[in-house]
Design a protein around this motif. Structure first.
Motif, short mmCIF file in Angstrom:
data_model
loop_
_atom_site.label_atom_id
_atom_site.label_comp_id
_atom_site.label_asym_id
_atom_site.label_seq_id
_atom_site.Cartn_x
_atom_site.Cartn_y
_atom_site.Cartn_z
N ALA A 1 0.84 -1.20 0.00
CA ALA A 1 0.00 0.00 0.00
C ALA A 1 0.88 1.25 0.00
CB ALA A 1 -0.91 0.00 1.23
N ASP A 2 0.33 2.35 -0.51
CA ASP A 2 1.03 3.63 -0.43
C ASP A 2 1.18 4.04 1.03
OD1 ASP A 2 1.28 3.88 -3.17
OD2 ASP A 2 -0.56 5.06 -3.38
N MET A 3 2.22 4.81 1.31
CA MET A 3 2.52 5.18 2.69
C MET A 3 2.83 6.67 2.80
SD MET A 3 5.26 3.37 5.25
CE MET A 3 6.68 4.47 5.29
N ILE A 4 2.36 7.28 3.87
CA ILE A 4 2.69 8.66 4.20
C ILE A 4 3.46 8.65 5.51
CG2 ILE A 4 1.80 10.95 4.78
CD1 ILE A 4 -0.71 10.25 3.17
N LEU A 5 4.59 9.34 5.54
CA LEU A 5 5.43 9.42 6.73
C LEU A 5 5.17 10.72 7.47
CD1 LEU A 5 7.80 8.33 8.46
CD2 LEU A 5 9.36 9.45 6.85
N PHE A 6 4.91 10.62 8.77
CA PHE A 6 4.74 11.79 9.62
C PHE A 6 6.03 12.03 10.39
CE2 PHE A 6 0.53 10.67 8.56
CZ PHE A 6 -0.31 11.73 8.82
N GLU A 7 6.56 13.23 10.27
CA GLU A 7 7.80 13.53 10.98
C GLU A 7 7.74 14.94 11.57
OE1 GLU A 7 11.28 13.75 8.36
OE2 GLU A 7 9.96 13.37 6.67
N GLY A 8 8.47 15.13 12.66
CA GLY A 8 8.48 16.42 13.32
C GLY A 8 8.16 16.32 14.79
N ASN A 9 7.34 17.21 15.28
CA ASN A 9 7.05 17.38 16.70
C ASN A 9 6.37 16.16 17.32
OD1 ASN A 9 6.18 18.23 19.23
ND2 ASN A 9 5.65 20.29 18.52
N PRO A 10 7.06 15.42 18.20
CA PRO A 10 6.46 14.23 18.80
C PRO A 10 5.21 14.54 19.62
CG PRO A 10 8.83 14.27 19.19
CD PRO A 10 8.45 15.62 18.66
N ALA A 11 5.16 15.72 20.23
CA ALA A 11 4.02 16.07 21.08
C ALA A 11 2.73 16.22 20.28
CB ALA A 11 4.32 17.36 21.83
N LYS A 12 2.85 16.55 19.00
CA LYS A 12 1.66 16.75 18.16
C LYS A 12 1.43 15.58 17.19
CE LYS A 12 2.10 21.81 18.21
NZ LYS A 12 2.24 23.02 17.37
N MET A 13 2.25 14.52 17.30
CA MET A 13 2.20 13.42 16.35
C MET A 13 0.85 12.72 16.34
SD MET A 13 4.08 11.82 14.07
CE MET A 13 5.74 12.37 14.50
N ALA A 14 0.34 12.35 17.52
CA ALA A 14 -0.90 11.58 17.60
C ALA A 14 -2.08 12.38 17.05
CB ALA A 14 -1.16 11.15 19.03
N SER A 15 -2.16 13.65 17.39
CA SER A 15 -3.29 14.46 16.92
C SER A 15 -3.24 14.65 15.41
CB SER A 15 -3.32 15.81 17.63
OG SER A 15 -2.13 16.54 17.40
N ALA A 16 -2.05 14.84 14.85
CA ALA A 16 -1.91 15.00 13.40
C ALA A 16 -2.29 13.72 12.67
CB ALA A 16 -0.49 15.41 13.05
N MET A 17 -1.87 12.59 13.20
CA MET A 17 -2.20 11.31 12.56
C MET A 17 -3.69 11.01 12.70
SD MET A 17 1.18 8.99 13.52
CE MET A 17 0.81 7.67 12.35
N ARG A 18 -4.27 11.35 13.85
CA ARG A 18 -5.71 11.11 14.06
C ARG A 18 -6.54 11.90 13.05
NH1 ARG A 18 -5.91 12.54 18.92
NH2 ARG A 18 -5.70 10.48 19.88
N ALA A 19 -6.13 13.14 12.79
CA ALA A 19 -6.87 13.96 11.82
C ALA A 19 -6.80 13.35 10.43
CB ALA A 19 -6.29 15.38 11.82
N LYS A 20 -5.64 12.83 10.06
CA LYS A 20 -5.49 12.24 8.73
C LYS A 20 -6.24 10.91 8.64
CE LYS A 20 -3.44 13.81 5.86
NZ LYS A 20 -3.84 14.63 4.68
N ILE A 21 -6.27 10.14 9.73
CA ILE A 21 -7.06 8.90 9.75
C ILE A 21 -8.52 9.21 9.47
CG2 ILE A 21 -7.94 7.04 11.22
CD1 ILE A 21 -5.22 7.21 12.75
N LYS A 22 -9.08 10.20 10.16
CA LYS A 22 -10.49 10.58 9.98
C LYS A 22 -10.74 11.03 8.54
CE LYS A 22 -11.43 11.94 14.76
NZ LYS A 22 -11.77 13.08 15.68
N GLU A 23 -9.78 11.75 7.97
CA GLU A 23 -9.93 12.24 6.60
C GLU A 23 -10.05 11.09 5.61
OE1 GLU A 23 -6.95 14.44 3.46
OE2 GLU A 23 -7.00 15.24 5.51
N TYR A 24 -9.19 10.08 5.76
CA TYR A 24 -9.23 8.94 4.85
C TYR A 24 -10.44 8.05 5.10
CZ TYR A 24 -4.74 9.74 2.58
OH TYR A 24 -3.73 10.26 1.82
N GLU A 25 -10.76 7.80 6.37
CA GLU A 25 -11.88 6.91 6.67
C GLU A 25 -13.21 7.55 6.26
OE1 GLU A 25 -11.36 5.80 10.78
OE2 GLU A 25 -9.96 4.19 10.23
N LYS A 26 -13.28 8.85 6.23
CA LYS A 26 -14.50 9.55 5.81
C LYS A 26 -14.82 9.27 4.35
CE LYS A 26 -16.66 14.13 5.99
NZ LYS A 26 -16.47 15.56 6.37
#
Length: 346
Positions: free
Chosen positions: A238-263
């Motif tokens: 499958a295609d993959m997107i890598l999230f990099e940068g601020n660890p403190a904001k990692m979960a919230s950024a990934m959660r937003a993208k999960i919702k975007e794709y699942e929608k």
């Protein structure tokens, strides 16, 4: 062709003699190392090299690494071992480091991708060093997988990819480091890292005042001097997107993208640290370890990249790591696996 999968318990195992004879006869044998499993053939036999490229579906301009078991074999296949190479070998060999050196005339250009240099390493694994000794030839050994796919760190992963393409698989258990060797170009005035691995830039800087990193590590288009530099590598299906940068904001950024794709009806897979996985609580998650434990992440990252291949996910979202130490190697593999498709979090 259906290959034999043989468990190796010690260097006295009779199966090693059979495997060595297979190498001598021009056959292909997958073997364990401390980094990943290699796909071995006679490194001085052009026909064996052609079989390796064919089995992997690997472009022929992508050089192969020659594995050796001692200094005597090294001097057969290189023209010169300079002071930098000697210093690295003294510090780290046998171990997870590969040196680029001028090749001798006995090394076929089919092994070196047409280059006048050869990639050489002495693995820190008794099984493969004994195999090399018994075969009495340097063994060409790229990772034992279909080209472009995640490298195998278990014999079972090798079998999944290559069971109908090669002669034998030697099962020596799970690999210790889990990412390929560090490749260092020793033909320049300053050592240049062509591929990061467990021998880190920081470790090399203890030996040399200056150590460079090749542009290919950060995605520049270059003529490949070594394996893994030019083509897309380590990629899940499958295609993959890598999230990099601020660890403190990692979960919230990934959660937003999960919702975007699942929608929009996409099935999402997650590769993440234990800390982020606990926050996300997503059903399709492969956990690679804790954020601060980079050696464990390195050992698990390829299994995580393979995890979703039979899960029918449409997209994988992967959490990056710190980029220092062996983290440079992890991020290099994740960048390659994602095709440098990253989301940066401030």
């Amino acid at each position: 062709m259906e290959c034999e999968l043989i468990k190796i318990n010690s260097i006295k195992d009779e199966a090693l003699k059979k495997a060595a004879q297979c190498i001598k006869n021009g056959g292909l044998v997958a073997f364990p190392t401390e980094t990943v499993y290699g796909l071995g053939g006679d490194g001085l036999n052009s026909e064996a090299a052609a079989k390796i490229y064919a089995a992997k579906g690997r472009p022929s301009d992508n050089p192969l690494i020659l594995h050796i078991n001692d200094q005597k074999m090294l001097h057969r296949i290189v023209k010169d071992v300079n002071a930098a190479a000697k210093k690295i070998m003294t510090a780290f060999c046998p171990g997870p480091v590969t040196l680029i050196l001028p090749k001798s005339d006995i090394v076929p250009r089919s092994v070196t991708g047409g280059l006048d240099t050869v990639a050489v390493r002495m693995p820190d694994n008794d099984i493969v060093r004994e195999l090399i000794r018994l075969a009495n030839t340097p063994i060409a050994g790229p990772s034992a997988n279909i080209s472009g796919r995640p490298s195998p760190t278990t014999a079972q992963a090798v079998y999944h990819d290559l069971h109908d393409r090669i002669d034998m698989i030697l099962d020596g258990g799970a690999c210790r480091f889990g990412v390929e060797s560090t490749i260092v170009d020793c033909t320049e005035d300053v050592p240049v890292i062509l591929r990061p691995g467990a021998v880190t830039k920081e470790m090399l800087e203890e030996l040399f005042p200056i150590v460079k990193i090749d542009g290919a590590v950060v995605g520049e288009n270059v003529v490949p001097k070594a394996p893994g530099m030019k083509y897309k590598h380590y990629a899940p299906q499958a295609d993959m997107i890598l999230f990099e940068g601020n660890p403190a904001k990692m979960a919230s950024a990934m959660r937003a993208k999960i919702k975007e794709y699942e929608k929009i009806g996409k099935k999402v897979g997650i590769i993440a640290s234990r800390e982020v996985a606990e926050k996300l609580q997503h059903e399709n998650t492969a956990v690679y370890g804790s954020q601060g434990d980079l050696p464990t992440i390195a050992a698990e990252i390829y299994e995580c990249l393979r995890f979703f291949d039979d899960k029918n996910v449409d997209i994988i979202l992967a959490e990056g790591t710190a980029g220092s130490g062996i983290g440079l190697a992890i991020m290099n593999r994740l960048h390659k696996a994602s095709g440098f498709n990253s989301i940066f979090i401030d």
